[in-house]
Design a protein around this motif. Sequence first.
Motif, PDB file in Angstrom:
ATOM      1  N   SER A 292     -52.927  -2.515 -11.667  1.00 49.83           N
ATOM      2  CA  SER A 292     -53.941  -1.939 -10.782  1.00 49.83           C
ATOM      3  C   SER A 292     -53.285  -1.084  -9.715  1.00 49.83           C
ATOM      4  CB  SER A 292     -54.775  -3.049 -10.125  1.00 49.83           C
ATOM      5  OG  SER A 292     -53.966  -3.818  -9.246  1.00 49.83           O
ATOM      6  N   GLY A 293     -54.073  -0.154  -9.192  1.00 50.13           N
ATOM      7  CA  GLY A 293     -53.575   0.714  -8.137  1.00 50.13           C
ATOM      8  C   GLY A 293     -52.632   1.777  -8.674  1.00 50.13           C
ATOM      9  N   THR A 294     -51.860   2.344  -7.764  1.00 44.82           N
ATOM     10  CA  THR A 294     -50.887   3.381  -8.105  1.00 44.82           C
ATOM     11  C   THR A 294     -49.521   2.931  -7.627  1.00 44.82           C
ATOM     12  OG1 THR A 294     -52.561   5.115  -7.860  1.00 44.82           O
ATOM     13  CG2 THR A 294     -50.255   5.812  -7.805  1.00 44.82           C
ATOM     14  N   VAL A 295     -48.572   2.877  -8.542  1.00 39.19           N
ATOM     15  CA  VAL A 295     -47.203   2.478  -8.228  1.00 39.19           C
ATOM     16  C   VAL A 295     -46.305   3.687  -8.428  1.00 39.19           C
ATOM     17  CG1 VAL A 295     -45.286   0.941  -8.836  1.00 39.19           C
ATOM     18  CG2 VAL A 295     -47.649   0.104  -8.976  1.00 39.19           C
ATOM     19  N   ARG A 296     -45.468   3.961  -7.441  1.00 38.12           N
ATOM     20  CA  ARG A 296     -44.469   5.026  -7.595  1.00 38.12           C
ATOM     21  C   ARG A 296     -43.296   4.423  -8.352  1.00 38.12           C
ATOM     22  NH1 ARG A 296     -44.739  10.278  -6.824  1.00 38.12           N
ATOM     23  NH2 ARG A 296     -42.841  10.451  -5.613  1.00 38.12           N
ATOM     24  N   LEU A 297     -42.988   4.993  -9.513  1.00 38.04           N
ATOM     25  CA  LEU A 297     -41.879   4.534 -10.336  1.00 38.04           C
ATOM     26  C   LEU A 297     -40.829   5.629 -10.425  1.00 38.04           C
ATOM     27  CD1 LEU A 297     -43.816   2.884 -13.310  1.00 38.04           C
ATOM     28  CD2 LEU A 297     -42.655   1.713 -11.436  1.00 38.04           C
ATOM     29  N   PHE A 298     -39.569   5.232 -10.338  1.00 34.78           N
ATOM     30  CA  PHE A 298     -38.452   6.164 -10.439  1.00 34.78           C
ATOM     31  C   PHE A 298     -37.710   5.865 -11.728  1.00 34.78           C
ATOM     32  CE2 PHE A 298     -33.993   7.343  -9.159  1.00 34.78           C
ATOM     33  CZ  PHE A 298     -34.212   8.716  -9.084  1.00 34.78           C
ATOM     34  N   ASP A 299     -37.543   6.881 -12.573  1.00 34.74           N
ATOM     35  CA  ASP A 299     -36.888   6.691 -13.872  1.00 34.74           C
ATOM     36  C   ASP A 299     -35.420   7.105 -13.857  1.00 34.74           C
ATOM     37  OD1 ASP A 299     -36.892   9.471 -13.896  1.00 34.74           O
ATOM     38  OD2 ASP A 299     -38.220   9.641 -15.632  1.00 34.74           O
ATOM     39  N   GLY A 300     -34.861   7.253 -12.672  1.00 32.13           N
ATOM     40  CA  GLY A 300     -33.480   7.684 -12.536  1.00 32.13           C
ATOM     41  C   GLY A 300     -33.351   9.162 -12.252  1.00 32.13           C
ATOM     42  N   GLU A 301     -34.444   9.880 -12.470  1.00 30.49           N
ATOM     43  CA  GLU A 301     -34.435  11.325 -12.258  1.00 30.49           C
ATOM     44  C   GLU A 301     -35.654  11.790 -11.473  1.00 30.49           C
ATOM     45  OE1 GLU A 301     -32.906  14.668 -15.132  1.00 30.49           O
ATOM     46  OE2 GLU A 301     -34.920  14.031 -15.771  1.00 30.49           O
ATOM     47  N   THR A 302     -36.819  11.224 -11.798  1.00 30.52           N
ATOM     48  CA  THR A 302     -38.080  11.690 -11.242  1.00 30.52           C
ATOM     49  C   THR A 302     -38.941  10.519 -10.777  1.00 30.52           C
ATOM     50  OG1 THR A 302     -38.035  13.517 -12.844  1.00 30.52           O
ATOM     51  CG2 THR A 302     -40.138  13.076 -11.765  1.00 30.52           C
ATOM     52  N   TRP A 303     -39.628  10.706  -9.646  1.00 34.86           N
ATOM     53  CA  TRP A 303     -40.644   9.750  -9.200  1.00 34.86           C
ATOM     54  C   TRP A 303     -41.970  10.160  -9.823  1.00 34.86           C
ATOM     55  CZ3 TRP A 303     -40.043   5.325  -6.518  1.00 34.86           C
ATOM     56  CH2 TRP A 303     -38.843   5.126  -5.832  1.00 34.86           C
ATOM     57  N   VAL A 304     -42.714   9.196 -10.359  1.00 34.36           N
ATOM     58  CA  VAL A 304     -44.040   9.466 -10.913  1.00 34.36           C
ATOM     59  C   VAL A 304     -45.045   8.506 -10.291  1.00 34.36           C
ATOM     60  CG1 VAL A 304     -43.165  10.350 -13.115  1.00 34.36           C
ATOM     61  CG2 VAL A 304     -43.708   7.917 -12.885  1.00 34.36           C
ATOM     62  N   ASN A 305     -46.306   8.949 -10.236  1.00 35.55           N
ATOM     63  CA  ASN A 305     -47.393   8.069  -9.803  1.00 35.55           C
ATOM     64  C   ASN A 305     -47.941   7.388 -11.048  1.00 35.55           C
ATOM     65  OD1 ASN A 305     -47.391   8.596  -7.014  1.00 35.55           O
ATOM     66  ND2 ASN A 305     -48.508  10.493  -7.340  1.00 35.55           N
ATOM     67  N   ALA A 306     -47.618   6.119 -11.220  1.00 34.90           N
ATOM     68  CA  ALA A 306     -48.080   5.372 -12.387  1.00 34.90           C
ATOM     69  C   ALA A 306     -49.363   4.624 -12.026  1.00 34.90           C
ATOM     70  CB  ALA A 306     -47.001   4.395 -12.836  1.00 34.90           C
ATOM     71  N   VAL A 307     -50.332   4.671 -12.924  1.00 33.54           N
ATOM     72  CA  VAL A 307     -51.621   4.010 -12.704  1.00 33.54           C
ATOM     73  C   VAL A 307     -51.846   2.956 -13.781  1.00 33.54           C
ATOM     74  CG1 VAL A 307     -52.603   6.009 -11.513  1.00 33.54           C
ATOM     75  CG2 VAL A 307     -52.848   5.810 -13.995  1.00 33.54           C
ATOM     76  N   ALA A 308     -52.931   2.208 -13.634  1.00 30.51           N
ATOM     77  CA  ALA A 308     -53.230   1.112 -14.560  1.00 30.51           C
ATOM     78  C   ALA A 308     -53.071   1.556 -16.003  1.00 30.51           C
ATOM     79  CB  ALA A 308     -54.647   0.593 -14.313  1.00 30.51           C
ATOM     80  N   GLY A 309     -52.274   0.782 -16.742  1.00 29.95           N
ATOM     81  CA  GLY A 309     -52.016   1.073 -18.147  1.00 29.95           C
ATOM     82  C   GLY A 309     -50.719   1.816 -18.390  1.00 29.95           C
ATOM     83  N   ASP A 310     -50.135   2.416 -17.351  1.00 27.39           N
ATOM     84  CA  ASP A 310     -48.869   3.127 -17.522  1.00 27.39           C
ATOM     85  C   ASP A 310     -47.719   2.130 -17.639  1.00 27.39           C
ATOM     86  OD1 ASP A 310     -50.130   5.582 -17.407  1.00 27.39           O
ATOM     87  OD2 ASP A 310     -49.521   6.016 -15.340  1.00 27.39           O
ATOM     88  N   PHE A 311     -46.667   2.547 -18.359  1.00 24.62           N
ATOM     89  CA  PHE A 311     -45.556   1.663 -18.693  1.00 24.62           C
ATOM     90  C   PHE A 311     -44.242   2.419 -18.548  1.00 24.62           C
ATOM     91  CE2 PHE A 311     -42.599   0.214 -22.065  1.00 24.62           C
ATOM     92  CZ  PHE A 311     -42.500  -1.130 -21.754  1.00 24.62           C
ATOM     93  N   LEU A 312     -43.234   1.744 -18.012  1.00 17.12           N
ATOM     94  CA  LEU A 312     -41.888   2.311 -17.923  1.00 17.12           C
ATOM     95  C   LEU A 312     -40.902   1.271 -18.427  1.00 17.12           C
ATOM     96  CD1 LEU A 312     -39.868   4.520 -16.874  1.00 17.12           C
ATOM     97  CD2 LEU A 312     -39.801   3.217 -14.729  1.00 17.12           C
ATOM     98  N   TYR A 313     -40.074   1.653 -19.399  1.00 15.08           N
ATOM     99  CA  TYR A 313     -39.008   0.800 -19.917  1.00 15.08           C
ATOM    100  C   TYR A 313     -37.686   1.339 -19.395  1.00 15.08           C
ATOM    101  CZ  TYR A 313     -35.436  -0.961 -23.076  1.00 15.08           C
ATOM    102  OH  TYR A 313     -34.297  -1.517 -23.585  1.00 15.08           O
ATOM    103  N   VAL A 314     -36.847   0.434 -18.871  1.00 13.81           N
ATOM    104  CA  VAL A 314     -35.538   0.806 -18.343  1.00 13.81           C
ATOM    105  C   VAL A 314     -34.483  -0.048 -19.058  1.00 13.81           C
ATOM    106  CG1 VAL A 314     -34.109   1.029 -16.286  1.00 13.81           C
ATOM    107  CG2 VAL A 314     -36.616   1.239 -16.096  1.00 13.81           C
ATOM    108  N   PRO A 315     -33.665   0.552 -19.931  1.00 16.62           N
ATOM    109  CA  PRO A 315     -32.630  -0.232 -20.623  1.00 16.62           C
ATOM    110  C   PRO A 315     -31.503  -0.612 -19.661  1.00 16.62           C
ATOM    111  CG  PRO A 315     -32.421   2.090 -21.174  1.00 16.62           C
ATOM    112  CD  PRO A 315     -33.654   1.959 -20.319  1.00 16.62           C
ATOM    113  N   GLU A 316     -30.615  -1.475 -20.124  1.00 12.97           N
ATOM    114  CA  GLU A 316     -29.461  -1.850 -19.335  1.00 12.97           C
ATOM    115  C   GLU A 316     -28.759  -0.586 -18.862  1.00 12.97           C
ATOM    116  OE1 GLU A 316     -30.201  -2.953 -22.348  1.00 12.97           O
ATOM    117  OE2 GLU A 316     -29.801  -5.091 -22.543  1.00 12.97           O
ATOM    118  N   GLY A 317     -28.366  -0.551 -17.597  1.00 17.39           N
ATOM    119  CA  GLY A 317     -27.676   0.611 -17.042  1.00 17.39           C
ATOM    120  C   GLY A 317     -28.587   1.717 -16.553  1.00 17.39           C
ATOM    121  N   GLY A 318     -29.885   1.621 -16.815  1.00 17.44           N
ATOM    122  CA  GLY A 318     -30.823   2.670 -16.403  1.00 17.44           C
ATOM    123  C   GLY A 318     -31.170   2.565 -14.926  1.00 17.44           C
ATOM    124  N   VAL A 319     -31.019   3.675 -14.228  1.00 17.94           N
ATOM    125  CA  VAL A 319     -31.357   3.725 -12.798  1.00 17.94           C
ATOM    126  C   VAL A 319     -32.879   3.726 -12.659  1.00 17.94           C
ATOM    127  CG1 VAL A 319     -31.198   5.115 -10.693  1.00 17.94           C
ATOM    128  CG2 VAL A 319     -29.217   4.924 -12.233  1.00 17.94           C
TER     129      VAL A 319
END
Length: 157
Positions: free
Chosen positions: A73-100
Amino acid sequence: MSYTGDVGEVSAVWRPVAEAPTIDRPLTQARLVGTGDVTRGQFGLFEWRMQPHAGGPAAHFHKTFSESFYVVSGTVRLFDGETWVNAVAGDFLYVPEGGVHAFRNDADEPASMLILFAPAPPREEYFRELAEIAESGRRLSPDEWTELYARHDQYMV
């Protein structure tokens, strides 16, 4: 890990919501839905609730486990090591070992997400230790922070 038996077995673990421990901090709450002791070390699953404008960890990585984020729920700012995104309900981010990565709630509304760690490090100990430091008002030196992070496989960028 694979199951090598020829027949299934009764081995499921039920944990009602009332039995899931929580870690409360001023602007966040972590409900420890499935800790490694419950999941036989295969993964850890936390529900992470953030009040509006709740900061999260600065950019960091882990050497021994992956981390996944699923916004509930809501909006979460997620950083994938390069870019910040506004993630909303249902969005998903996978970060493998070593991923910033990093996260925070910059919005004017509360937000929540599920965080999955695999395999299951004892992350609850890290979050409990952070909560105890915050509650006590104790200030750590840079060397103490480095030691705490190293003990919990948290490498700040």
